[in-house]
Design a protein around this motif. Sequence first.
Motif, short mmCIF file in Angstrom:
data_model
loop_
_atom_site.label_atom_id
_atom_site.label_comp_id
_atom_site.label_asym_id
_atom_site.label_seq_id
_atom_site.Cartn_x
_atom_site.Cartn_y
_atom_site.Cartn_z
N LEU A 1 1.43 -42.98 36.55
CA LEU A 1 2.31 -42.07 35.82
C LEU A 1 1.66 -41.76 34.48
O LEU A 1 1.56 -42.64 33.62
CB LEU A 1 3.70 -42.68 35.63
CG LEU A 1 4.49 -42.98 36.91
CD1 LEU A 1 5.79 -43.71 36.58
CD2 LEU A 1 4.78 -41.68 37.66
N SER A 2 1.19 -40.54 34.31
CA SER A 2 0.48 -40.14 33.10
C SER A 2 1.40 -39.33 32.19
O SER A 2 1.89 -38.27 32.58
CB SER A 2 -0.75 -39.30 33.48
OG SER A 2 -1.37 -38.76 32.34
N SER A 3 1.67 -39.87 31.01
CA SER A 3 2.51 -39.19 30.01
C SER A 3 3.87 -38.83 30.59
O SER A 3 4.39 -37.73 30.35
CB SER A 3 1.80 -37.92 29.50
OG SER A 3 0.52 -38.22 29.02
N ALA B 1 -0.53 -43.25 28.60
CA ALA B 1 0.06 -42.35 27.62
C ALA B 1 -0.92 -42.10 26.49
O ALA B 1 -1.85 -42.89 26.26
CB ALA B 1 1.36 -42.92 27.08
N GLY B 2 -0.71 -41.00 25.78
CA GLY B 2 -1.55 -40.65 24.64
C GLY B 2 -0.86 -41.01 23.34
O GLY B 2 0.31 -40.71 23.13
N PRO C 1 7.01 -40.01 24.52
CA PRO C 1 6.77 -41.11 23.57
C PRO C 1 5.91 -42.21 24.19
O PRO C 1 6.32 -42.86 25.16
CB PRO C 1 8.18 -41.61 23.25
CG PRO C 1 9.02 -41.21 24.41
CD PRO C 1 8.42 -39.94 24.95
N ALA C 2 4.73 -42.41 23.63
CA ALA C 2 3.78 -43.36 24.21
C ALA C 2 4.35 -44.77 24.30
O ALA C 2 4.05 -45.50 25.25
CB ALA C 2 2.49 -43.35 23.39
N PHE C 3 5.19 -45.15 23.35
CA PHE C 3 5.70 -46.52 23.35
C PHE C 3 6.55 -46.82 24.59
O PHE C 3 6.68 -47.97 25.00
CB PHE C 3 6.49 -46.82 22.07
CG PHE C 3 7.83 -46.14 21.97
CD1 PHE C 3 8.97 -46.73 22.53
CD2 PHE C 3 7.97 -44.94 21.31
CE1 PHE C 3 10.21 -46.11 22.43
CE2 PHE C 3 9.19 -44.31 21.20
CZ PHE C 3 10.32 -44.89 21.76
N GLU D 1 -1.37 -48.45 29.55
CA GLU D 1 -2.52 -48.28 28.66
C GLU D 1 -2.25 -47.07 27.76
O GLU D 1 -1.84 -46.00 28.25
CB GLU D 1 -3.80 -48.03 29.46
CG GLU D 1 -5.05 -47.95 28.63
CD GLU D 1 -5.58 -49.29 28.16
OE1 GLU D 1 -6.27 -49.33 27.11
OE2 GLU D 1 -5.31 -50.30 28.83
N ILE D 2 -2.46 -47.25 26.47
CA ILE D 2 -2.30 -46.16 25.52
C ILE D 2 -3.69 -45.70 25.09
O ILE D 2 -4.48 -46.51 24.59
CB ILE D 2 -1.50 -46.60 24.28
CG1 ILE D 2 -0.17 -47.27 24.69
CG2 ILE D 2 -1.24 -45.39 23.38
CD1 ILE D 2 0.75 -46.41 25.52
#
Length: 278
Positions: free
Chosen positions: A125-127, A224-225, A232-234, A249-250
């Motif tokens: 799952l990307s972003s 996430a970026g 929200p990356a967090f 992974e951020i």
Amino acid sequence: MSSYATPPRTTGRLKRPFGTLYYEVTGSGPALLFAHGLGGNHLSWWQQVAHFAPHYTCVTFAHRGFAPSDAIADGPDPADYADDLAALIDHLKFSDVRLVGQSMGGWTMLEYTLAHPDKVKALVLSSTSGTLDRRGSDPSGGKNYDAWLKDADAKIADGMAKGIHPAVGASAAKRWPALHLLYRSIDEMAGTLDKVKLREGLRRTATRTLADLKTFRVPTFLIAGGEDTVFPAFLASAIAANLPCGEAEIISDSGHSPYFEQAATFNALVDAFLARQR
């Protein structure tokens, strides 16, 4: 002198109740399918297909309503995405699959996986948190999400006033203007599709809670970026920590589209994750 043979590639159109779903199949090996976001189509994954096709059968497609799949008069309903994917997987006769979903594509991939967990070997799952309710997935009870959203909305408004696409962001647009131009060009291929209405449909269907996934044992990797103003990356780390088989992974110097902006890093992370599931 060594010779290079390009991976085999075919294109097709799958008949569905709404019309036809456009797809491309490139490479050979285990099945690896990609679902694009609101600002994309099958072309969004050009950097992933080139990387993975020597070792995987890569499948990209344009969601219903997104060209070159057929348009839908009233626009697509994201609740129908997973059934389109299921029909495509059945059509291609894959016994098992590995799935990668970016942003909106997370709706497709998560819902398919929940319906067919025995067929999915790995989920990326990307972003995106897919159909999980974002605010409800915030460990702070929504406090951190609300603060992030206020800041993100301001940054998006500032960027759009300068012609910057939110799914790329100001930093990436400055560093890689050619990629920003390509992203905008792919986005514009959707033509008259009402993306505001579709975005509302995405919010409407994102109602799942982490409790719904407490027995979800499909290996899941959230990427996430760190500069993302759309997701929200967090939350990637928070959600992964609550999944039985979750990882996160951020990519600190990426916006909403790490697969597009930081393809080499993204591909290496996905490669390693898939290797751990063999």
